[in-house]
Design an enzyme around this catalytic site. Structure first.
Site, mmCIF file in Angstrom:
data_model
loop_
_atom_site.group_PDB
_atom_site.id
_atom_site.type_symbol
_atom_site.label_atom_id
_atom_site.label_comp_id
_atom_site.label_asym_id
_atom_site.label_seq_id
_atom_site.Cartn_x
_atom_site.Cartn_y
_atom_site.Cartn_z
ATOM 1 C CD GLU A 284 30.551 -5.689 -28.546
ATOM 2 O OE1 GLU A 284 31.627 -5.902 -29.126
ATOM 3 O OE2 GLU A 284 29.436 -5.852 -29.088
ATOM 4 C CG HIS A 310 25.913 -35.205 -15.669
ATOM 5 N ND1 HIS A 310 25.952 -36.349 -14.910
ATOM 6 C CD2 HIS A 310 24.612 -34.999 -15.967
ATOM 7 C CE1 HIS A 310 24.722 -36.823 -14.762
ATOM 8 N NE2 HIS A 310 23.888 -36.026 -15.402
ATOM 9 C CE LYS A 425 35.573 -3.810 -34.695
ATOM 10 N NZ LYS A 425 34.371 -2.982 -34.902
#
Length: 441
Positions: A284, A310, A425
């Site tokens: 951010e 792995h 938003k």
């Protein structure tokens, strides 16, 4: 190797001498020093408190006073703390609690950091509200998810303890007294603590992160002391003696060469939440348009040793050479764990393990991963702690925060805003409006 008090930062394998053409030259890093002169001056101003900043938080004693006052009240009167928040309002506290929490005097610190309805329902199930303090955190006070979290559980609290008692079980941290969270708090007559005037992702060294940590038994004074010590090191004018400037400038150069994926890989599961916190800090703060409108940024990625050897190491070694690695290890790990018995040592696969502790195995896997990354020309550095304690974690937090602003300075972006997030938003509110009266997406 640069020693930052207890934190040891080994940058050797970031450089061409160790990894060939995929590394950088020390002289190239030193050449960036003049471009950081403006940031050096700002850090001095931030340290002096001439303007609000994360860099001054370790030097503001009133924050610790607030943490002690409320922390003692919570631990004395409740058995559980439930923290509501999103992003920086939650990740810093989660990191401290996960890394160092474990109080014998307080049962649990829980976090709701999403609006997943199943997760919320599972958290609320069986909640003893009479023994629970709720801490709701939002810098702006208008974070939709945090408001939804609080307003969703509010009826449960009121039914369990009565509407009048809610104010004694709710504490709010917010900066904007005109924001929605503050308005809800005033209506409920709940007490409020001011959020410092810094971005949420930089707020961990304030009550936002320290209060949940204190309640969980974290040595918050040790966190602050370590952060303050590292802040002092980050004021050095000599780029080689400044851990964050040297580290940040080197990571910037690696990104400019195409190594724009930053992999954090701790060999200590209690450090796993550091990766979650850093991921927001790095992404951010750095993912922006620069002054010329160019897309800039480095992409953070989390891994955990030895598990992800792995699942990811094959990609790291023979996939695209677009990554740089930071490995974490705590020296004390080698002494942890039971020794593997020699009972089956005649079995070839067991023989190398017999007589060694699990901690020794983990340390050997760390050393092997670092070596194979280096041999395959993958730039990596090691951040080593003698032990995972509060002081060292405080050093690490400040180091990563200052490295972030160093890289932002060299990229030509503002590390403290997040303009692209606002569109999402707005669209969320629009979609909510469209859903009125509808039962399907």
């Amino acid at each position: 190797m640069t020693a930052a008090n207890r934190l040891m930062i080994d940058m050797t394998n970031f450089f061409a001498d160790a990894v060939g053409d995929n590394g950088v030259e020390a002289s190239e890093v030193e050449a960036l020093s003049p471009r950081l002169e403006g940031l050096r001056e700002r850090l001095q101003e931030w340290r002096a408190g001439k303007e609000p900043s994360f860099f001054h938080l370790p030097f503001e004693p009133e924050h610790l006073e607030t943490v002690y006052e409320w922390g003692q009240e919570i631990t004395a009167g409740f058995e559980q703390l439930l923290v509501l928040g999103m992003g920086g309002s939650s990740l810093g506290g989660e990191m401290l609690v996960h890394c160092l929490g474990g109080s014998e005097e307080f049962s649990d610190v829980l976090f709701i950091d999403n609006v997943d309805p199943v997760r919320i329902e599972e958290t609320l199930e069986g909640m003893e509200w009479s023994e629970t303090m709720v801490l709701a955190i939002s810098k702006s006070g208008n974070t939709a998810e945090t408001l939804a979290q609080l307003l969703t559980l509010l009826p449960h609290m009121e039914r369990a303890i009565g509407a009048r008692a809610v104010k004694d079980h709710l504490l709010i941290i917010t900066e904007d007294e005109g924001g929605g969270l503050a308005e809800v708090g005033r209506t409920l007559q709940a007490p409020m603590v001011p959020h410092p005037p810094v971005g949420g992702r930089y707020s961990v060294l304030s009550p936002v992160g320290l209060l949940p940590g204190y309640v969980a038994g974290v040595d918050v004074e040790g966190i602050i002391d370590g952060a303050a010590s590292m802040a002092g090191r980050c004021l050095s004018a000599d780029i080689r003696e400044n851990p964050a400037f040297w580290g940040g400038a080197t990571q910037y150069l690696l990104a400019e060469q195409g190594k724009s994926l930053t992999v954090l890989m701790p060999y200590f599961e209690r450090l796993n939440k550091v990766g979650s916190w850093f991921r927001q800090l790095w992404a951010e703060s750095l993912g922006k348009l620069d002054a010329e409108g160019e897309n800039r940024g480095l992409t953070p990625s989390r891994a955990i040793g030895a598990t992800d050897q792995h699942s990811q190491l094959q990609l790291y070694l023979q996939g695209p050479a677009d990554k740089q690695f930071t490995l974490f290890i705590a020296d004390e790990m080698i002494y942890y764990g039971d020794r593997i018995p020699a009972r089956f040592k005649d079995i070839p696969a067991v023989s190398p393990l017999a007589g060694h502790s699990v901690g020794e195995l983990l340390a050997a896997e760390f050393m092997a991963t670092r070596e194979t990354l280096t041999r395959n020309g993958r730039p990596n550095r090691t951040i080593r702690m003698p032990a995972l304690d509060a002081y060292t974690l405080g050093e690490l937090i400040m180091l990563l925060e200052v490295e972030t602003v160093v890289v932002a300075e060299l990229l030509g972006v503002d590390p403290f805003d997040q303009p692209a997030v606002e569109e999402g938003k707005v669209l969320t509110r629009e979609y909510l409006a469209r859903m009125e009266g509808q039962l399907s997406l």
